[in-house]
Write an enzyme that holds these catalytic residues in place. Structure first.
Site, short mmCIF file in Angstrom:
data_model
loop_
_atom_site.label_atom_id
_atom_site.label_comp_id
_atom_site.label_asym_id
_atom_site.label_seq_id
_atom_site.Cartn_x
_atom_site.Cartn_y
_atom_site.Cartn_z
N TYR A 42 0.84 -1.20 0.00
CA TYR A 42 0.00 0.00 0.00
C TYR A 42 0.88 1.25 0.00
O TYR A 42 0.51 2.30 -0.53
CB TYR A 42 -0.96 -0.03 1.20
CG TYR A 42 -2.30 0.58 0.89
CD1 TYR A 42 -3.21 -0.09 0.09
CD2 TYR A 42 -2.64 1.83 1.36
CE1 TYR A 42 -4.44 0.47 -0.21
CE2 TYR A 42 -3.86 2.41 1.07
CZ TYR A 42 -4.76 1.73 0.28
OH TYR A 42 -5.96 2.29 -0.01
N LYS A 62 -3.38 8.33 2.89
CA LYS A 62 -4.61 8.15 3.67
C LYS A 62 -4.45 8.73 5.09
O LYS A 62 -5.40 9.27 5.66
CB LYS A 62 -5.01 6.67 3.73
CG LYS A 62 -5.48 6.10 2.40
CD LYS A 62 -6.68 6.85 1.83
CE LYS A 62 -7.33 6.14 0.64
NZ LYS A 62 -8.30 7.00 -0.06
#
Ligand code: NAP
Length: 263
Positions: free
Chosen positions: A158, A165
């Site tokens: 990720y 995020k």
């Protein structure tokens, strides 16, 4: 079970619907069922046809192209919101992007360009959209975006998107403070893994999805419809008093380490 929520006369802008599997569409679907008027923005002409198909026959919808990295596109988009709606009740930001190399390589190898692209599209764009929307936001307005638990813990591959995020979640708190005196609310929904175009670009997503289903408290992954229902709750008056929060809808995945039967 369906809850009857009447949003007739309310207006929403939904940003980031690529197709019927998009979380943005799951949210728009709930808004449309509640009678809300919905404008949609899409990044490029490639996606216009898909959105046209999805909104065909649905009254009180319109579409406008806008790349969130373009100030000119955002100015034109919010001018259209003003022209169509006069003001805005709900803003939905369902947009993220990181270059493929930034997810294929080790995190330590993230280039400045890839860092800036991922942060710009996936986090800063929320700030820019809120700034453009602010003069149009009505009393009781509410804003949501979508985040993922990789902001809090390492999820393999990720990488810079996890950092983006984390920035999105922090930006949500600062924006909530800016909007607070007008009681305009902004929250971010942390969704479990769901099969969408954006998710498919994450290396190894299939394994992550299957493992998520096994490990979650419910023994399954949350669904886009469940994201849509939480979004509706946060956008409408049921969510009054909630702002600046990251709220999970993940079938109890993030609370687990290892399940008893796997220990
Ligand atoms: P999706 O259907 O692929 O939606 C992502 C959207 O972002 C697409 O419409 C994409 O347009 C748009 N976008 C990317 N760059 C853009 C730009 N510069 N300007 C305007 N739009 C841009 O995937 P999704 O999973 O529903 O993603 C929606 C949100 O949910 C994202 O924030 C994502 O991180 C979040 N989320 C997803 C999951 C999951 O497992 N799926 C879990 C947690 C959170 P193009 O197709 O043209 O690039």
């Amino acid at each position: 079970m369906s809850v009857a929520i009447d949003l007739s006369g309310k207006t929403a802008l939904v940003m980031g619907v690529a197709n019927a599997r998009s979380l943005g569409w799951a949210i728009a679907d709930q808004l449309l069922q509640a009678g809300c008027h919905v404008g949609f923005s899409y990044q490029g002409e490639r996606l216009k046809g898909e959105l046209e198909k999805l909104t065909q026959g649905k009254e009180n919808t319109w579409l406008q192209q806008a790349d969130v990295t373009s100030e000119d596109d955002l100015s034109a988009l919010f001018a259209r919101v003003k022209e169509e709606f006069g003001g805005l009740d709900y803003l939905v930001h369902a947009i993220a992007y990181a270059p493929k190399a930034a997810m294929d390589n080790r995190f330590i190898e993230t280039t400045p360009d890839d860092w800036n692209t991922a942060m710009g599209v996936s986090a800063y764009s929320l700030v820019a959209c809120c700034r453009h929307a602010e003069p149009l936001l009505r009393e009781g307005s509410s804003i949501i975006s979508l985040t993922y638990h990789a902001s809090q813990q390492v999820v393999p591959k990720y990488n810079v998107m996890g950092v983006a995020k984390a920035a999105l979640e922090a930006a949500t708190r600062y924006l909530a403070a800016d909007f607070g005196s007008r009681e305009i609310r902004i929250n971010t929904i942390s969704a479990g893994p769901m099969r969408t175009i954006a998710a498919r670009s994450i290396p190894g997503f299939g394994g992550l999805y299957d493992k998520g289903a096994r490990n979650a408290a419910f023994g399954r992954n949350a669904t886009p419809q469940e994201v849509g229902k939480l979004a509706l709750f946060l956008l409408c008056d049921l969510g009054s008093g909630i702002t600046g929060q990251t709220i999970y809808v993940d079938a109890g995945l993030s609370i687990m380490t290892v399940k008893e039967d796997q220990a």
